[in-house]
Design an enzyme around this catalytic site. Structure first.
Site, PDB file in Angstrom:
ATOM      1  N   GLY A  36       0.838  -1.190   0.000  1.00  0.00           N
ATOM      2  CA  GLY A  36       0.000   0.000   0.000  1.00  0.00           C
ATOM      3  C   GLY A  36       0.870   1.236   0.000  1.00  0.00           C
ATOM      4  O   GLY A  36       2.101   1.152  -0.086  1.00  0.00           O
ATOM      5  N   MET A  38       2.379   4.921   1.750  1.00  0.00           N
ATOM      6  CA  MET A  38       2.880   5.262   3.080  1.00  0.00           C
ATOM      7  C   MET A  38       1.701   5.584   3.999  1.00  0.00           C
ATOM      8  O   MET A  38       0.633   6.003   3.543  1.00  0.00           O
ATOM      9  CB  MET A  38       3.829   6.453   2.995  1.00  0.00           C
ATOM     10  N   ASP A  39       1.898   5.352   5.285  1.00  0.00           N
ATOM     11  CA  ASP A  39       0.889   5.639   6.318  1.00  0.00           C
ATOM     12  C   ASP A  39      -0.270   4.651   6.333  1.00  0.00           C
ATOM     13  O   ASP A  39      -1.253   4.877   7.049  1.00  0.00           O
ATOM     14  CB  ASP A  39       0.321   7.060   6.163  1.00  0.00           C
ATOM     15  N   CYS A  40      -0.186   3.552   5.560  1.00  0.00           N
ATOM     16  CA  CYS A  40      -1.314   2.614   5.525  1.00  0.00           C
ATOM     17  C   CYS A  40      -1.249   1.580   6.643  1.00  0.00           C
ATOM     18  O   CYS A  40      -2.146   0.741   6.766  1.00  0.00           O
ATOM     19  CB  CYS A  40      -1.394   1.912   4.167  1.00  0.00           C
ATOM     20  N   GLY A  41      -0.193   1.607   7.458  1.00  0.00           N
ATOM     21  CA  GLY A  41      -0.117   0.705   8.600  1.00  0.00           C
ATOM     22  C   GLY A  41       0.572  -0.615   8.321  1.00  0.00           C
ATOM     23  O   GLY A  41       0.367  -1.582   9.053  1.00  0.00           O
ATOM     24  N   LYS A  42       1.434  -0.663   7.314  1.00  0.00           N
ATOM     25  CA  LYS A  42       2.064  -1.941   6.971  1.00  0.00           C
ATOM     26  C   LYS A  42       3.003  -2.434   8.075  1.00  0.00           C
ATOM     27  O   LYS A  42       3.044  -3.638   8.358  1.00  0.00           O
ATOM     28  CB  LYS A  42       2.801  -1.846   5.638  1.00  0.00           C
ATOM     29  N   SER A  43       3.761  -1.534   8.701  1.00  0.00           N
ATOM     30  CA  SER A  43       4.666  -1.967   9.771  1.00  0.00           C
ATOM     31  C   SER A  43       3.884  -2.409  11.003  1.00  0.00           C
ATOM     32  O   SER A  43       4.277  -3.356  11.693  1.00  0.00           O
ATOM     33  CB  SER A  43       5.637  -0.842  10.140  1.00  0.00           C
ATOM     34  N   GLU A 114       9.555  -3.311   4.780  1.00  0.00           N
ATOM     35  CA  GLU A 114      10.220  -2.515   3.741  1.00  0.00           C
ATOM     36  C   GLU A 114      10.654  -3.414   2.581  1.00  0.00           C
ATOM     37  O   GLU A 114      11.746  -3.269   2.015  1.00  0.00           O
ATOM     38  CB  GLU A 114      11.426  -1.753   4.315  1.00  0.00           C
ATOM     39  N   ALA A 115       9.777  -4.336   2.215  1.00  0.00           N
ATOM     40  CA  ALA A 115      10.114  -5.330   1.192  1.00  0.00           C
ATOM     41  C   ALA A 115      10.282  -4.716  -0.189  1.00  0.00           C
ATOM     42  O   ALA A 115      10.839  -5.355  -1.085  1.00  0.00           O
ATOM     43  CB  ALA A 115       9.037  -6.417   1.150  1.00  0.00           C
TER      44      ALA A 115
END
Length: 243
Positions: A36, A38-43, A114-115
């Site tokens: 997604g 940035m800021d989409c909550g992936k981490s 960060e793939a």
């Protein structure tokens, strides 16, 4: 009861493992990619998946590259973080797993944050770990760079992953429409040229030296990314600025 045998007298069911014995017939592993803007909550999702896996007794490795904190960790904007192994472009991910095995540590899964920064070869290494070693891989990354083009790692993951999911947490552009694309902002101006990888956050930060440029990212809808319009600036960092 006489057991079934083939013409040579060998039991027909000899290849079926005893209940609970999966050593000879391990469950299939999967390569899953969540992506997604940035800021989409992936981490945050990466850390949640690790929590869910580990609480069931599974053991995993956390990998990252270029975390916003500039530390070897997976950090979330909601305040969560965990130590992780920092990988570089030349890191063989298979060797990381084998080193853990050699140390006597079990590796059931990998969390790769960060793939998008992975090379195509590293993505293929992850696929090999899934197929040949039955290690589950959960990869999390950005879809596109600041030019609205796929990162090499993202492209390869989209090509070979077993399961691809766009993260459902909706990020909003300053206009209120869904934010899809990442804009790079340098000294208050959106730029479209430069290095593909420049690590920065979505909140403006003062430059350590007044001669240094202030670089950050802003998520925009497709229309405003094309137009290069960053919107009003009255709101604070990370907030909508509507009028």
């Amino acid at each position: 009861m006489t057991p079934l045998t083939d013409t040579d007298g060998a039991p027909l069911l000899s290849a079926v493992p005893a209940a609970g014995d999966r050593r000879r017939h391990p469950a299939p592993a999967h390569l899953r990619f969540f992506h997604g803007p940035m800021d989409c909550g992936k981490s945050t999702l990466a850390l949640q998946v690790d929590h869910n896996q580990s609480r069931q007794g599974r053991r995993g490795l956390l990998l990252t590259q270029g975390d916003r904190s500039a530390q070897p960790q997976i950090s979330s904007r909601v305040g969560l973080c965990r130590e992780a192994l920092e990988v570089a472009a030349g890191t063989d991910l298979r060797l990381l797993v084998r080193a853990s095995w050699a140390a006597g540590d079990r590796v059931d899964y990998l969390i790769v944050d960060e793939a998008q920064f992975l090379t195509a070869a590293q993505v293929d290494q992850l696929a090999e770990l899934v197929d040949e070693s039955h290690v589950d891989v959960y990869a999390f990354g950005l879809t596109t760079d600041f030019r609205a083009r796929l990162f090499p790692g993202t492209q390869r993951l989209l090509e070979v992953a077993d399961d691809v999911q766009r993260i459902q947490v909706e990020v909003l552009c300053w206009c209120g429409l869904p934010g899809l694309l990442n804009a790079r902002v340098v000294d208050g101006e959106m730029v479209r040229e430069g290095e593909t990888v420049v690590v920065a956050d979505t909140a403006p930060t003062p430059a350590p030296d007044e001669r240094d440029a202030d670089v950050h990212y802003q998520v925009l809808c497709r229309r405003h990314h094309v137009l290069g319009q960053l919107g009003p600036t009255a709101a604070g960092p990370g907030q909508l600025a509507l009028r």
